[in-house]
Design a protein around this motif. Structure first.
Motif, PDB file in Angstrom:
ATOM      1  N   PRO A 169       0.476  -9.144   0.442  1.00  0.00           N
ATOM      2  CA  PRO A 169       0.677  -8.873   1.973  1.00  0.00           C
ATOM      3  C   PRO A 169       1.272 -10.139   2.426  1.00  0.00           C
ATOM      4  O   PRO A 169       0.669 -10.755   1.830  1.00  0.00           O
ATOM      5  N   GLY A 170       2.161  -9.566   3.956  1.00  0.00           N
ATOM      6  CA  GLY A 170       2.283 -10.226   4.693  1.00  0.00           C
ATOM      7  C   GLY A 170       4.062 -10.282   4.067  1.00  0.00           C
ATOM      8  O   GLY A 170       4.928 -11.609   4.766  1.00  0.00           O
ATOM      9  N   HIS A 171       4.885  -9.780   2.835  1.00  0.00           N
ATOM     10  CA  HIS A 171       5.857 -10.265   2.134  1.00  0.00           C
ATOM     11  C   HIS A 171       6.903  -9.527   3.520  1.00  0.00           C
ATOM     12  O   HIS A 171       6.931  -8.459   4.083  1.00  0.00           O
ATOM     13  N   PRO A 176       5.501 -15.064  -0.239  1.00  0.00           N
ATOM     14  CA  PRO A 176       4.634 -14.811  -0.626  1.00  0.00           C
ATOM     15  C   PRO A 176       3.572 -14.459  -2.082  1.00  0.00           C
ATOM     16  O   PRO A 176       4.527 -13.619  -2.530  1.00  0.00           O
ATOM     17  N   PRO A 177       2.445 -15.141  -2.873  1.00  0.00           N
ATOM     18  CA  PRO A 177       2.625 -14.960  -4.202  1.00  0.00           C
ATOM     19  C   PRO A 177       1.937 -13.336  -4.498  1.00  0.00           C
ATOM     20  O   PRO A 177       1.009 -13.143  -3.420  1.00  0.00           O
ATOM     21  N   VAL A 178       1.838 -13.012  -5.404  1.00  0.00           N
ATOM     22  CA  VAL A 178       1.283 -12.265  -6.238  1.00  0.00           C
ATOM     23  C   VAL A 178      -0.533 -12.115  -5.470  1.00  0.00           C
ATOM     24  O   VAL A 178      -1.015 -13.205  -6.415  1.00  0.00           O
ATOM     25  N   ARG A 179      -1.495 -11.270  -5.312  1.00  0.00           N
ATOM     26  CA  ARG A 179      -2.492 -11.208  -4.792  1.00  0.00           C
ATOM     27  C   ARG A 179      -3.196 -10.651  -6.385  1.00  0.00           C
ATOM     28  O   ARG A 179      -3.113  -9.958  -6.504  1.00  0.00           O
ATOM     29  N   PRO A 180      -3.895 -11.441  -6.925  1.00  0.00           N
ATOM     30  CA  PRO A 180      -4.239 -11.637  -8.242  1.00  0.00           C
ATOM     31  C   PRO A 180      -5.494  -9.915  -7.668  1.00  0.00           C
ATOM     32  O   PRO A 180      -6.310 -10.064  -6.678  1.00  0.00           O
ATOM     33  N   LEU A 181      -5.603  -8.570  -8.270  1.00  0.00           N
ATOM     34  CA  LEU A 181      -6.216  -8.125  -8.541  1.00  0.00           C
ATOM     35  C   LEU A 181      -7.619  -7.204  -8.806  1.00  0.00           C
ATOM     36  O   LEU A 181      -7.435  -7.589 -10.644  1.00  0.00           O
ATOM     37  N   ALA A 182      -8.962  -8.042  -8.617  1.00  0.00           N
ATOM     38  CA  ALA A 182      -9.994  -7.930  -9.690  1.00  0.00           C
ATOM     39  C   ALA A 182     -10.366  -6.773  -9.788  1.00  0.00           C
ATOM     40  O   ALA A 182     -10.932  -6.252 -11.233  1.00  0.00           O
ATOM     41  N   ASN A 183      -9.674  -5.617  -9.684  1.00  0.00           N
ATOM     42  CA  ASN A 183      -9.890  -3.889  -9.739  1.00  0.00           C
ATOM     43  C   ASN A 183      -8.061  -3.120  -9.775  1.00  0.00           C
ATOM     44  O   ASN A 183      -8.174  -3.465  -9.066  1.00  0.00           O
ATOM     45  N   ALA A 184      -8.231  -2.213 -10.010  1.00  0.00           N
ATOM     46  CA  ALA A 184      -7.247  -0.861  -9.939  1.00  0.00           C
ATOM     47  C   ALA A 184      -6.753  -0.734  -8.162  1.00  0.00           C
ATOM     48  O   ALA A 184      -8.260  -0.454  -8.155  1.00  0.00           O
ATOM     49  N   ARG A 185      -5.968  -1.159  -8.159  1.00  0.00           N
ATOM     50  CA  ARG A 185      -5.617  -0.179  -5.749  1.00  0.00           C
ATOM     51  C   ARG A 185      -5.486   0.732  -6.257  1.00  0.00           C
ATOM     52  O   ARG A 185      -3.864   0.879  -6.671  1.00  0.00           O
ATOM     53  N   ARG A 186      -5.581   1.380  -5.410  1.00  0.00           N
ATOM     54  CA  ARG A 186      -4.594   2.511  -5.330  1.00  0.00           C
ATOM     55  C   ARG A 186      -4.606   3.236  -3.324  1.00  0.00           C
ATOM     56  O   ARG A 186      -5.185   3.053  -2.630  1.00  0.00           O
ATOM     57  N   SER A 187      -3.141   3.978  -3.379  1.00  0.00           N
ATOM     58  CA  SER A 187      -2.942   4.124  -2.663  1.00  0.00           C
ATOM     59  C   SER A 187      -2.437   5.473  -2.369  1.00  0.00           C
ATOM     60  O   SER A 187      -1.596   6.000  -2.827  1.00  0.00           O
ATOM     61  N   THR A 188      -2.617   6.145  -1.127  1.00  0.00           N
ATOM     62  CA  THR A 188      -1.689   7.649  -1.266  1.00  0.00           C
ATOM     63  C   THR A 188      -1.117   7.967   0.113  1.00  0.00           C
ATOM     64  O   THR A 188      -1.708   7.143   1.205  1.00  0.00           O
ATOM     65  N   ILE A 189      -0.130   7.927   0.012  1.00  0.00           N
ATOM     66  CA  ILE A 189       1.060   8.414   1.624  1.00  0.00           C
ATOM     67  C   ILE A 189       1.405   9.367   1.451  1.00  0.00           C
ATOM     68  O   ILE A 189       1.663   9.569   0.928  1.00  0.00           O
ATOM     69  N   ALA A 190       1.486  10.127   3.279  1.00  0.00           N
ATOM     70  CA  ALA A 190       1.984  11.055   2.714  1.00  0.00           C
ATOM     71  C   ALA A 190       3.357  11.280   3.545  1.00  0.00           C
ATOM     72  O   ALA A 190       3.813  10.214   4.443  1.00  0.00           O
ATOM     73  N   GLY A 191       4.245  12.384   3.395  1.00  0.00           N
ATOM     74  CA  GLY A 191       5.096  12.611   4.385  1.00  0.00           C
ATOM     75  C   GLY A 191       6.307  12.428   3.309  1.00  0.00           C
ATOM     76  O   GLY A 191       7.807  12.370   3.939  1.00  0.00           O
ATOM     77  N   ALA A 192       6.049  12.518   2.387  1.00  0.00           N
ATOM     78  CA  ALA A 192       7.238  11.906   1.083  1.00  0.00           C
ATOM     79  C   ALA A 192       8.321  12.974   0.931  1.00  0.00           C
ATOM     80  O   ALA A 192       7.786  14.199   1.319  1.00  0.00           O
TER      81      ALA A 192
END
Length: 475
Positions: free
Chosen positions: A222-224, A291-307
């Protein structure tokens, strides 16, 4: 029959003699790597068959090195630098500085509220600035050194400034390069900025993955600044002080790589460069905003529409100290087209329309301090696509790749690298860009070198042991 200076004749010789000649050639290609007193990194590659010296200067030029909202400015300054210096190219430096300041003020007026008087002032400022500069002087002085065919190349996150010269002129060319670095007025900056922005806009139009990639960055880094560029076209125009700051930050000696390829005495050239590159007056620059890669404590999912096309993207943090060649080969073996591991798995799953690719490190950063990014488009739909790719990645890391398959992948990549850099200028530019991006990796002329199958497996296991960021794009 005549032969070009860079060509070598190979006749029927005994294998011992051939081995000796190949050994001699390899030793002639060994690089001399050193820092000059001002911090410039210089790499000398001696090739006795060449008559000219190809000189490439690599500098960073990606959004992390640009002011906020002005992605592409660092590259535009490199293009603008082709138009000379305050010493070489200015008919009256003091008056030209005033004229350029007046031009900046005229350009800063909003176009929406511009009056006829404003337009006239802009034309007058442009005329005055052009009248006080001779844009042909710096190329003429370079040619007299002699140095010829100066050009700027775009390598994505890196820009190279390249020219050709002869060994006897290296000291003089080095002096001119220092002058270019230290006395830069950035003439015709608005034109360079507009041209580069047009290229970036075309890239956004032709690549529909921008929104997906921006979402991946929001989850992992985030912030890249690249996320902003991917999602929002630039509308502002840079001020000259912003451009000069970007120039100073990217051209600091410790952030540049000089590669010289040709037939010269390496010790003499090293002395000449050390004598020329002694100090810099460029102001100290803050570190680039990566910014460094943020360590993820678990898998993160996201969905974007309109592709426009259904897609899925998976990203993992790369481990520290990743090997450049191992990573390059692993990326190609894993997702380098329909014959790759993931490509074949998609075919077996009945997804003949799917197109998969892998990029690493992404975004570009020194020594691979980024992500391994897998992207897959499938016009038939994205339902289940991400989970299919996740399973296939886990299976791919379960055993070492077949040695013969891996050797074929490496050979193909080496052939492609030679095709991308068919002449000595190309080789110098590619090598300079590679060294800048991988400052601690061994310097090698083959790209990539041969790698061990178990090393590829170990690398992928380390990558996939982390939690992924998953982005799915739906229509």
């Amino acid at each position: 029959m005549s032969r070009r200076p860079s060509e070598r004749a190979v006749g029927p010789v005994p294998w011992v003699a051939l081995l000796a000649s190949l050994t001699a050639f390899a030793s002639a290609q060994e690089a001399v790597d050193f820092r000059t007193p001002d911090g410039s990194r210089c790499v000398l590659v001696v090739d006795r068959a060449l008559l000219q010296v190809q000189w490439a200067v690599a500098t960073w030029a990606d959004p992390a090195d640009d002011p906020p909202g002005l992605a592409g400015l660092a590259f535009a300054t490199v293009v603008s630098s082709m138009h000379g210096t305050w010493r070489t190219g200015s008919l009256d430096a003091a008056r030209e500085q005033d004229a350029l300041a007046a031009l900046d003020r005229a350009l800063a007026r909003p176009a929406a509220t511009s009056t006829a008087a404003d337009q006239a002032a802009l034309r007058d400022a442009q005329r005055d600035a052009e009248a006080l500069a001779d844009l042909r002087m710096f190329p003429r002085v370079l040619a007299a050194a002699p140095a010829w065919r100066p050009e700027v190349r775009n390598h994505g996150a890196v820009a190279t400034f390249a020219l050709a010269t002869v060994p006897e002129a290296i000291a003089e060319v080095a002096r001119l390069l220092v002058e270019r670095r230290e006395q830069q007025p950035l003439r015709r900056l608005p034109e360079a900025w507009r041209d580069h922005e047009a290229c970036l806009a075309a890239t956004r139009t032709n690549d529909s993955s921008g929104a997906v990639r921006a979402e991946v960055l929001e989850l992992t880094m985030p912030g890249h600044p690249l996320a902003t560029w991917l999602g929002t076209p630039t509308v502002a125009s840079p001020r000259r002080d912003q451009a000069l700051a970007a120039w100073a930050a990217t051209q600091r000696p410790e952030r540049t790589v000089h590669v010289l390829l040709g037939n010269f005495d390496a010790a003499a050239v090293r002395d000449a460069l050390a004598a020329a590159f002694t100090t810099t007056a460029l102001p100290p620059a803050p570190p680039p905003s990566r910014p460094p890669v943020r360590p993820l404590a678990n898998a993160r999912r996201s969905t974007i529409a309109g592709a426009a096309t259904p897609a899925a993207a998976l990203a993992w943090a790369l481990p520290a100290g990743v090997d450049r060649d191992q990573l390059a080969v692993a990326v190609r073996w894993l997702a380098g087209g329909p014959d790759s591991v993931l490509g074949q798995e998609l075919q077996r799953a009945g997804r003949a329309a799917a197109v998969v690719r892998c990029t690493a490190p992404w975004p570009p950063s020194p020594d691979g301090q980024g992500l391994l990014l897998i992207e897959c488009n499938d016009r038939t739909g994205s339902v289940g696509l991400a989970d299919l790719l996740l399973r296939a990645c886990g299976q791919a890391a379960g055993k070492p790749p077949d040695e013969q398959v891996l050797r074929a992948v490496t050979t193909t990549m080496q052939h492609e690298a030679r095709a991308r850099a068919p002449d000595d200028r190309d080789k110098a530019c590619e090598l300079a860009a590679r060294i800048l991006q991988w400052p601690t990796a061994p310097i090698a002329t083959d790209d990539p070198g041969n790698v061990d199958a178990r090393a590829v497996q170990t690398l992928l296991q380390r990558v996939f042991a982390g939690h992924p960021a998953v982005v799915e794009a739906t229509p």
